[in-house]
Motif scaffolding. Structure first.
Motif, PDB file in Angstrom:
ATOM      1  N   GLU A   1      27.285  52.451  55.140  1.00  0.00           N
ATOM      2  CA  GLU A   1      26.447  51.628  54.260  1.00  0.00           C
ATOM      3  C   GLU A   1      27.273  50.571  53.518  1.00  0.00           C
ATOM      4  O   GLU A   1      28.389  50.850  53.090  1.00  0.00           O
ATOM      5  CB  GLU A   1      25.769  52.557  53.241  1.00  0.00           C
ATOM      6  N   VAL A   2      26.715  49.394  53.385  1.00  0.00           N
ATOM      7  CA  VAL A   2      27.393  48.292  52.703  1.00  0.00           C
ATOM      8  C   VAL A   2      26.659  47.987  51.409  1.00  0.00           C
ATOM      9  O   VAL A   2      25.442  47.775  51.420  1.00  0.00           O
ATOM     10  CB  VAL A   2      27.434  47.037  53.595  1.00  0.00           C
ATOM     11  N   LEU A   3      27.389  47.951  50.316  1.00  0.00           N
ATOM     12  CA  LEU A   3      26.789  47.651  49.012  1.00  0.00           C
ATOM     13  C   LEU A   3      27.407  46.388  48.438  1.00  0.00           C
ATOM     14  O   LEU A   3      28.612  46.165  48.569  1.00  0.00           O
ATOM     15  CB  LEU A   3      27.041  48.812  48.042  1.00  0.00           C
ATOM     16  N   ASP A   4      26.578  45.602  47.768  1.00  0.00           N
ATOM     17  CA  ASP A   4      27.094  44.448  47.041  1.00  0.00           C
ATOM     18  C   ASP A   4      27.714  44.884  45.724  1.00  0.00           C
ATOM     19  O   ASP A   4      27.214  45.801  45.057  1.00  0.00           O
ATOM     20  CB  ASP A   4      25.944  43.471  46.754  1.00  0.00           C
ATOM     21  N   VAL A   5      28.790  44.214  45.363  1.00  0.00           N
ATOM     22  CA  VAL A   5      29.402  44.404  44.047  1.00  0.00           C
ATOM     23  C   VAL A   5      29.393  43.047  43.345  1.00  0.00           C
ATOM     24  O   VAL A   5      29.858  42.050  43.918  1.00  0.00           O
ATOM     25  CB  VAL A   5      30.841  44.937  44.174  1.00  0.00           C
ATOM     26  N   ALA A   6      28.847  43.037  42.143  1.00  0.00           N
ATOM     27  CA  ALA A   6      28.664  41.764  41.433  1.00  0.00           C
ATOM     28  C   ALA A   6      29.987  41.026  41.270  1.00  0.00           C
ATOM     29  O   ALA A   6      31.033  41.642  41.043  1.00  0.00           O
ATOM     30  CB  ALA A   6      28.033  42.023  40.064  1.00  0.00           C
ATOM     31  N   TRP A   7      29.901  39.736  41.377  1.00  0.00           N
ATOM     32  CA  TRP A   7      31.094  38.893  41.282  1.00  0.00           C
ATOM     33  C   TRP A   7      31.863  39.148  39.987  1.00  0.00           C
ATOM     34  O   TRP A   7      33.093  39.264  39.985  1.00  0.00           O
ATOM     35  CB  TRP A   7      30.680  37.427  41.371  1.00  0.00           C
ATOM     36  N   ASP A   8      31.125  39.275  38.888  1.00  0.00           N
ATOM     37  CA  ASP A   8      31.772  39.393  37.576  1.00  0.00           C
ATOM     38  C   ASP A   8      32.290  40.789  37.281  1.00  0.00           C
ATOM     39  O   ASP A   8      32.965  40.997  36.274  1.00  0.00           O
ATOM     40  CB  ASP A   8      30.784  38.973  36.481  1.00  0.00           C
ATOM     41  N   ALA A   9      31.985  41.745  38.158  1.00  0.00           N
ATOM     42  CA  ALA A   9      32.453  43.103  37.893  1.00  0.00           C
ATOM     43  C   ALA A   9      33.945  43.259  38.154  1.00  0.00           C
ATOM     44  O   ALA A   9      34.565  44.212  37.696  1.00  0.00           O
ATOM     45  CB  ALA A   9      31.675  44.097  38.762  1.00  0.00           C
ATOM     46  N   ILE A  10      34.515  42.328  38.890  1.00  0.00           N
ATOM     47  CA  ILE A  10      35.912  42.430  39.308  1.00  0.00           C
ATOM     48  C   ILE A  10      36.645  41.141  38.973  1.00  0.00           C
ATOM     49  O   ILE A  10      36.092  40.055  39.125  1.00  0.00           O
ATOM     50  CB  ILE A  10      35.981  42.712  40.829  1.00  0.00           C
ATOM     51  N   ARG A  11      37.869  41.288  38.504  1.00  0.00           N
ATOM     52  CA  ARG A  11      38.695  40.119  38.228  1.00  0.00           C
ATOM     53  C   ARG A  11      39.878  40.102  39.190  1.00  0.00           C
ATOM     54  O   ARG A  11      40.553  41.113  39.384  1.00  0.00           O
ATOM     55  CB  ARG A  11      39.186  40.139  36.780  1.00  0.00           C
ATOM     56  N   VAL A  12      40.101  38.943  39.775  1.00  0.00           N
ATOM     57  CA  VAL A  12      41.180  38.755  40.741  1.00  0.00           C
ATOM     58  C   VAL A  12      42.080  37.653  40.222  1.00  0.00           C
ATOM     59  O   VAL A  12      41.589  36.570  39.874  1.00  0.00           O
ATOM     60  CB  VAL A  12      40.622  38.381  42.132  1.00  0.00           C
ATOM     61  N   ALA A  13      43.372  37.936  40.150  1.00  0.00           N
ATOM     62  CA  ALA A  13      44.318  36.935  39.628  1.00  0.00           C
ATOM     63  C   ALA A  13      45.476  36.762  40.588  1.00  0.00           C
ATOM     64  O   ALA A  13      45.889  37.707  41.260  1.00  0.00           O
ATOM     65  CB  ALA A  13      44.848  37.380  38.264  1.00  0.00           C
ATOM     66  N   GLY A  14      45.958  35.543  40.670  1.00  0.00           N
ATOM     67  CA  GLY A  14      47.164  35.288  41.452  1.00  0.00           C
ATOM     68  C   GLY A  14      46.956  34.400  42.661  1.00  0.00           C
ATOM     69  O   GLY A  14      47.913  34.040  43.335  1.00  0.00           O
ATOM     70  N   LEU A  15      45.705  34.007  42.904  1.00  0.00           N
ATOM     71  CA  LEU A  15      45.456  33.214  44.108  1.00  0.00           C
ATOM     72  C   LEU A  15      46.069  31.819  44.031  1.00  0.00           C
ATOM     73  O   LEU A  15      46.408  31.236  45.059  1.00  0.00           O
ATOM     74  CB  LEU A  15      43.941  33.085  44.338  1.00  0.00           C
ATOM     75  N   GLU A  16      46.198  31.308  42.814  1.00  0.00           N
ATOM     76  CA  GLU A  16      46.709  29.943  42.652  1.00  0.00           C
ATOM     77  C   GLU A  16      48.159  29.832  43.115  1.00  0.00           C
ATOM     78  O   GLU A  16      48.577  28.801  43.635  1.00  0.00           O
ATOM     79  CB  GLU A  16      46.637  29.510  41.195  1.00  0.00           C
ATOM     80  N   SER A  17      48.879  30.910  42.929  1.00  0.00           N
ATOM     81  CA  SER A  17      50.324  30.826  43.176  1.00  0.00           C
ATOM     82  C   SER A  17      50.703  31.166  44.613  1.00  0.00           C
ATOM     83  O   SER A  17      51.880  31.324  44.917  1.00  0.00           O
ATOM     84  CB  SER A  17      51.049  31.767  42.222  1.00  0.00           C
ATOM     85  N   LEU A  18      49.726  31.272  45.503  1.00  0.00           N
ATOM     86  CA  LEU A  18      50.068  31.570  46.889  1.00  0.00           C
ATOM     87  C   LEU A  18      50.601  30.321  47.551  1.00  0.00           C
ATOM     88  O   LEU A  18      49.899  29.312  47.652  1.00  0.00           O
ATOM     89  CB  LEU A  18      48.832  32.078  47.631  1.00  0.00           C
ATOM     90  N   ASP A  19      51.807  30.393  47.997  1.00  0.00           N
ATOM     91  CA  ASP A  19      52.462  29.197  48.491  1.00  0.00           C
ATOM     92  C   ASP A  19      51.943  28.832  49.874  1.00  0.00           C
ATOM     93  O   ASP A  19      52.001  29.633  50.804  1.00  0.00           O
ATOM     94  CB  ASP A  19      53.976  29.434  48.538  1.00  0.00           C
ATOM     95  N   GLY A  20      51.413  27.626  49.984  1.00  0.00           N
ATOM     96  CA  GLY A  20      51.001  27.125  51.283  1.00  0.00           C
ATOM     97  C   GLY A  20      49.592  27.500  51.695  1.00  0.00           C
ATOM     98  O   GLY A  20      49.164  27.168  52.784  1.00  0.00           O
ATOM     99  N   LEU A  21      48.866  28.188  50.800  1.00  0.00           N
ATOM    100  CA  LEU A  21      47.514  28.617  51.156  1.00  0.00           C
ATOM    101  C   LEU A  21      46.497  28.010  50.199  1.00  0.00           C
ATOM    102  O   LEU A  21      46.588  28.209  48.987  1.00  0.00           O
ATOM    103  CB  LEU A  21      47.413  30.148  51.098  1.00  0.00           C
ATOM    104  N   GLU A  22      45.539  27.294  50.755  1.00  0.00           N
ATOM    105  CA  GLU A  22      44.479  26.715  49.952  1.00  0.00           C
ATOM    106  C   GLU A  22      43.242  27.584  50.114  1.00  0.00           C
ATOM    107  O   GLU A  22      42.526  27.470  51.102  1.00  0.00           O
ATOM    108  CB  GLU A  22      44.204  25.286  50.413  1.00  0.00           C
ATOM    109  N   VAL A  23      42.991  28.444  49.130  1.00  0.00           N
ATOM    110  CA  VAL A  23      41.907  29.420  49.235  1.00  0.00           C
ATOM    111  C   VAL A  23      40.603  28.752  48.835  1.00  0.00           C
ATOM    112  O   VAL A  23      40.441  28.306  47.712  1.00  0.00           O
ATOM    113  CB  VAL A  23      42.188  30.631  48.322  1.00  0.00           C
ATOM    114  N   SER A  24      39.656  28.688  49.769  1.00  0.00           N
ATOM    115  CA  SER A  24      38.358  28.090  49.432  1.00  0.00           C
ATOM    116  C   SER A  24      37.332  29.151  49.062  1.00  0.00           C
ATOM    117  O   SER A  24      36.369  28.866  48.368  1.00  0.00           O
ATOM    118  CB  SER A  24      37.856  27.237  50.585  1.00  0.00           C
ATOM    119  N   GLU A  25      37.527  30.351  49.509  1.00  0.00           N
ATOM    120  CA  GLU A  25      36.661  31.448  49.078  1.00  0.00           C
ATOM    121  C   GLU A  25      37.372  32.761  49.312  1.00  0.00           C
ATOM    122  O   GLU A  25      38.297  32.847  50.118  1.00  0.00           O
ATOM    123  CB  GLU A  25      35.330  31.431  49.829  1.00  0.00           C
TER     124      GLU A  25
END
Ligand SMILES: [Mn+2]
Ligand SMILES: [Mn+2]
Ligand SMILES: [Zn+2]
Ligand SMILES: [Zn+2]
Lengths: 133, 133
Positions: free
Chosen positions: B96-120
């Motif tokens: 079974e697949v469940l949705d988890v609300a966007w605001d329930a989780i915080r993700v940090a560190g994507l900006e500093s990934l060298d050479g990767l432009e994260v669009s989603e």
DNA sequence: ATCGCTACTTAGACTACGTCCAAATTCGCT
DNA sequence: AGCGAATTTGGACGTAGTCTAAGTAGCGAT
């Protein structure tokens, strides 16, 4: 990469000739190949290996936790030689899959999810490789 | 769910009878069905619809961004009526697949990934639903 | 209404990925 | 060497998804 028979045994896998070929193929590959990519690569050196054996062996390696599988692409499972925890970046232009180090990203809030016991997780990113100037 | 023809038009989709049936099926479903689950459901009410039409229509809905696809399971694409950003939890026992609300989780560190432009990105969690006492 | 054009739908062929099977081979041990 | 267990093999099979070519429906212009 050095002593493959010893490596396989340490995972509880009998090192046959075919299994060594699969191990050499999948471990020494640009990461995250599909089964048929592994098959094609192995057949360059070992043209008689059967497709069933490659699938059997990859699945055995997964069961023994030498490899993991990843669902990052439509239509085919990718095999991941990096069995430890890490994240993934998928280049949307090329389909290329890159590993992102576990410590490079911090994820917070999983503890407070009501009713969900998270045993593992990863961040899956999609985008483009930034052009290097 | 109210006025499906208007909804489809607002996404630039001509509302044919078949497309309305697919929209009703996929939007009113326990989330994240596969194409064949959608097909089976639609055929209960509309037994003559063809498999090609269901696949065509689902793919059209994805192109028009009324739906998204998710690769969360071996062997089949899941269609996600929730096209906005959110995370996913996969129950390893039931699939079974469940949705988890966007605001329930915080993700940090994507900006500093060298050479990767994260669009989603999203967090994909696996585990078990915690037993409710 | 008829024409002509486009969009849509359809059945079935076809491809790709993966599994299964039963026979053949190899392996490990006495 | 001889034996049972493990492994390998080709090919059949199952299933998800796409493609094709023919049929149908919609729609505007005459
Ligand atoms: Mn493949
Ligand atoms: Mn399906
Ligand atoms: Zn990886
Ligand atoms: Zn979702």
């Amino acid at each position: 990469m050095d002593n493959l028979p010893v490596l396989l045994r340490s995972y509880g896998i009998q090192p046959t000739l075919q299994r060594l070929a699969v191990a050499e193929g999948v471990l020494g590959m640009d990461s995250h190949p599909s089964a048929d990519q592994v098959l094609a690569r192995i057949r360059e050196r070992y043209p008689t290996i059967s497709r069933a054996t490659v699938y059997n062996t990859l699945n055995l390696f997964v069961k023994k936790r030498l490899l993991r599988t990843q669902n990052l692409r439509d239509g085919t499972v990718l095999f991941d030689p990096n069995a430890g925890p890490h994240h993934h970046f998928v280049d949307e232009e090329t389909g290329e899959v890159l590993d992102v180090a576990w410590d490079a990203i911090r994820v917070a809030g999983l503890e407070s999810l009501d009713g969900l016991e998270v045993s593992e997780f990863q961040v899956v990113m999609r985008g483009r490789r930034r052009s290097r100037n």
